[in-house]
Design an enzyme around this catalytic site. Structure first.
Site, short mmCIF file in Angstrom:
data_model
loop_
_atom_site.label_atom_id
_atom_site.label_comp_id
_atom_site.label_asym_id
_atom_site.label_seq_id
_atom_site.Cartn_x
_atom_site.Cartn_y
_atom_site.Cartn_z
N ARG A 96 0.83 -1.20 0.00
CA ARG A 96 0.00 0.00 0.00
C ARG A 96 0.87 1.26 0.00
O ARG A 96 0.50 2.26 -0.63
CB ARG A 96 -0.93 0.00 1.20
CG ARG A 96 -1.84 1.22 1.24
CD ARG A 96 -2.83 1.17 2.39
NE ARG A 96 -3.55 2.44 2.50
CZ ARG A 96 -4.46 2.73 3.42
NH1 ARG A 96 -4.79 1.81 4.32
NH2 ARG A 96 -5.05 3.90 3.45
N ASN A 150 -10.39 -5.05 0.48
CA ASN A 150 -10.54 -3.95 -0.47
C ASN A 150 -9.77 -4.21 -1.77
O ASN A 150 -8.79 -4.95 -1.76
CB ASN A 150 -10.03 -2.65 0.17
CG ASN A 150 -11.11 -1.96 0.98
OD1 ASN A 150 -12.28 -1.98 0.61
ND2 ASN A 150 -10.72 -1.35 2.09
N CYS A 172 -18.69 -2.96 3.69
CA CYS A 172 -17.88 -1.79 3.98
C CYS A 172 -18.44 -1.14 5.24
O CYS A 172 -19.66 -1.18 5.47
CB CYS A 172 -17.94 -0.81 2.80
SG CYS A 172 -16.97 0.69 3.04
N HIS A 202 -17.54 2.57 -1.92
CA HIS A 202 -16.79 3.82 -1.81
C HIS A 202 -17.21 4.83 -2.88
O HIS A 202 -16.48 5.77 -3.18
CB HIS A 202 -15.27 3.57 -1.87
CG HIS A 202 -14.73 2.95 -0.63
ND1 HIS A 202 -13.39 2.73 -0.43
CD2 HIS A 202 -15.36 2.49 0.50
CE1 HIS A 202 -13.20 2.17 0.77
NE2 HIS A 202 -14.38 2.02 1.34
N TYR A 255 -16.01 9.09 0.57
CA TYR A 255 -14.97 8.92 -0.44
C TYR A 255 -15.23 9.73 -1.70
O TYR A 255 -14.33 9.89 -2.53
CB TYR A 255 -14.81 7.44 -0.81
CG TYR A 255 -14.03 6.65 0.20
CD1 TYR A 255 -12.67 6.41 0.04
CD2 TYR A 255 -14.65 6.12 1.33
CE1 TYR A 255 -11.96 5.68 0.96
CE2 TYR A 255 -13.94 5.39 2.27
CZ TYR A 255 -12.60 5.17 2.08
OH TYR A 255 -11.89 4.46 3.01
#
Length: 462
Positions: A96, A150, A172, A202, A255
């Site tokens: 990440r 995710n 989520c 999102h 988001y």
């Protein structure tokens, strides 16, 4: 379903696992678990052992006799499981960091589920989830897959479209946070309001009515400009333009700031990149602190610090979904599932995130209807980008990946975007076997990751 529920959690060494255990303990009377299997890979063995011991202490402190098993053998954990939960991160947090820092080096957004970083997380994750589904077909063909890995919506889409596995629900915590935090803004409780969500993971919007059917969406919007809006810990709070919300008469997902306030969000992300580090670097520090806490042999409950991890109310989504399926509760939950007409602006066979009633047969969607012009356009572009991303992840086709990159609204198309994509391919080579041929061509061209990104990795190792 047999008495005594077996749960298998892929990515069991996650710092989120105590949140999951708390949710199961709270619901034991309606979800009588007999055994929980936490699975991880060799690189996650130490964390698995730490969090596994913590999980067992939590159960030992409860009135219930539940055994927590730890294993690196996924097949052992999956055999005869009733429910499989997934919360794994391919490449761990270091991957990440690269997802965030490589785009940022070139002035683009790097984020876990949005932009270039989110797409590469999908490239790494989709083949793994499809392997898990193949194991489930042999070892636990009647199990439900409850996905929290995710990008949750794309992972769920891949399971349905390419894994041909319909007993899957993607989750989520963001919608849960909205339904828990928003009612207090107008002096109500969650049960006093009726929520309807529609969109993608999102990337959803929602409307709210009171128990008499009166729309209170605009009342909530007014309060949001006066009160704490309950954003997740991982999202920078820059306010939406009020006129935008007044025009759409819906509340966007937190988001959506990456799309509606792209300039402000990018500016903030680049400032963090240059100073305190990207979100992944900050999370690494938080996780280090959490695992030091988890080592405490006297700790038998979820620590408050876990709220800072960004996964608040995780258990209320995952555990309530499992309990609702097991006990046929028909609970209203926001899920990623096959559209089946709930959103007529998208094909019936694609995965969307909508309000649904969850019971023994899975999710029964609440129809939302057509979206306004702007939101319909956003939705269709984003779903096309998702479908191309998933196709690229499965086929390893470089051109399909580039097409998805070009379509993504958070990526400025052109030679710089291609350079970002190429460097991300090189950086994640070990986790992208489907792209082996494409990566080999890039290596022959001399594509390398910028030294600055490599040096940054050394700064965050703890």
């Amino acid at each position: 379903m047999k008495q005594g529920v077996k749960i298998a959690t892929i990515g069991g060494g996650s710092s989120y696992t105590p949140e999951l255990m708390e949710g199961f303990i709270k619901r034991y009377n309606e979800l009588p678990i007999s055994e929980i299997w936490l699975v991880d890979i060799e690189a996650g063995k130490e964390k698995l052992e730490i969090v596994g011991a913590m999980a067992q202490r939590m159960w030992d402190a409860s009135p219930y006799d539940v055994q927590v098993h730890l294993t690196l053998d996924r097949k052992e954990a999956l055999k005869d499981a009733d429910f499989v939960t997934t919360q794994f991160r391919v490449g761990l947090l270091d991957a990440r960091v690269k997802d965030e820092r490589i785009p940022a080096y070139y002035g683009m957004l790097g984020q876990e589920t949005n932009g270039a970083g989110g797409m590469f997380k999908a490239f790494r994750t989709v083949p793994v989830i499809l392997d898990i589904v193949e194991d489930m077909k042999r070892l636990c063909p009647n199990a439900w897959l409850v996905n929290f890995a995710n990008p949750s919506g794309m992972v769920t889409e891949a399971v349905v479209r390419y894994g041909k596995w319909d007993k899957v629900i993607g989750l989520c915590n963001v919608p849960v946070m909205a339904t828990m935090l928003e009612p207090g803004l107008i002096g109500k409780k969650t049960e006093d309001l009726i929520y309807k969500f529609a969109g993608l993971n999102h990337f959803h919007w929602h409307k709210v009515a009171d128990n008499h059917g009166n729309d209170v969406t605009m009342t909530l919007i007014d309060k949001m400009y006066q009160e704490d809006n309950g954003l997740p810990q991982n999202i920078y709070d820059t306010p939406f333009e009020r006129e935008l919300l007044e025009q759409m008469k819906m509340i966007p997902c937190a988001y959506h700031r990456y799309y509606y306030q792209e300039e402000e969000m990018l500016e903030h992300a680049l400032e963090e990149y240059r100073t305190v580090g990207t979100r992944a670097q900050q999370v690494k520090r938080t996780e280090h602190e959490l695992f030091e806490l988890y080592k405490d042999e006297n700790l038998d409950h979820k620590p408050e610090q876990l709220q800072q991890r960004g996964g608040a109310y995780y258990s209320d989504a995952a555990c309530e979904t499992i309990a609702s399926i097991y006990a046929n509760k028909e609970t209203q939950i926001v899920v990623s599932t096959k559209n089946n007409g709930a959103l007529p602006d998208l094909p019936a066979d694609c995965v969307v995130e909508v309000t649904a009633y969850v019971g023994a047969q899975g999710a029964r969607n609440v129809a939302f209807g057509e979206l306004p012009t702007a939101e319909r356009g956003w939705l269709q572009v984003m779903k096309a980008m998702e479908l191309l991303t998933i196709e690229a992840a499965v086929t390893g086709n470089y051109g399909t990946a580039l097409q998805a990159f070009t379509l993504n609204p958070l990526i400025t198309s052109g030679k710089t975007a291609k350079r970002v994509m190429d460097e991300l391919f090189i950086a994640h080579k070990a986790y992208l076997p489907n792209f082996e041929e494409a990566i080999a061509r890039l290596e022959r061209k001399g594509i390398e990751v910028q030294d600055e990104v490599v040096r940054a990795m050394d700064l965050v190792n703890v």
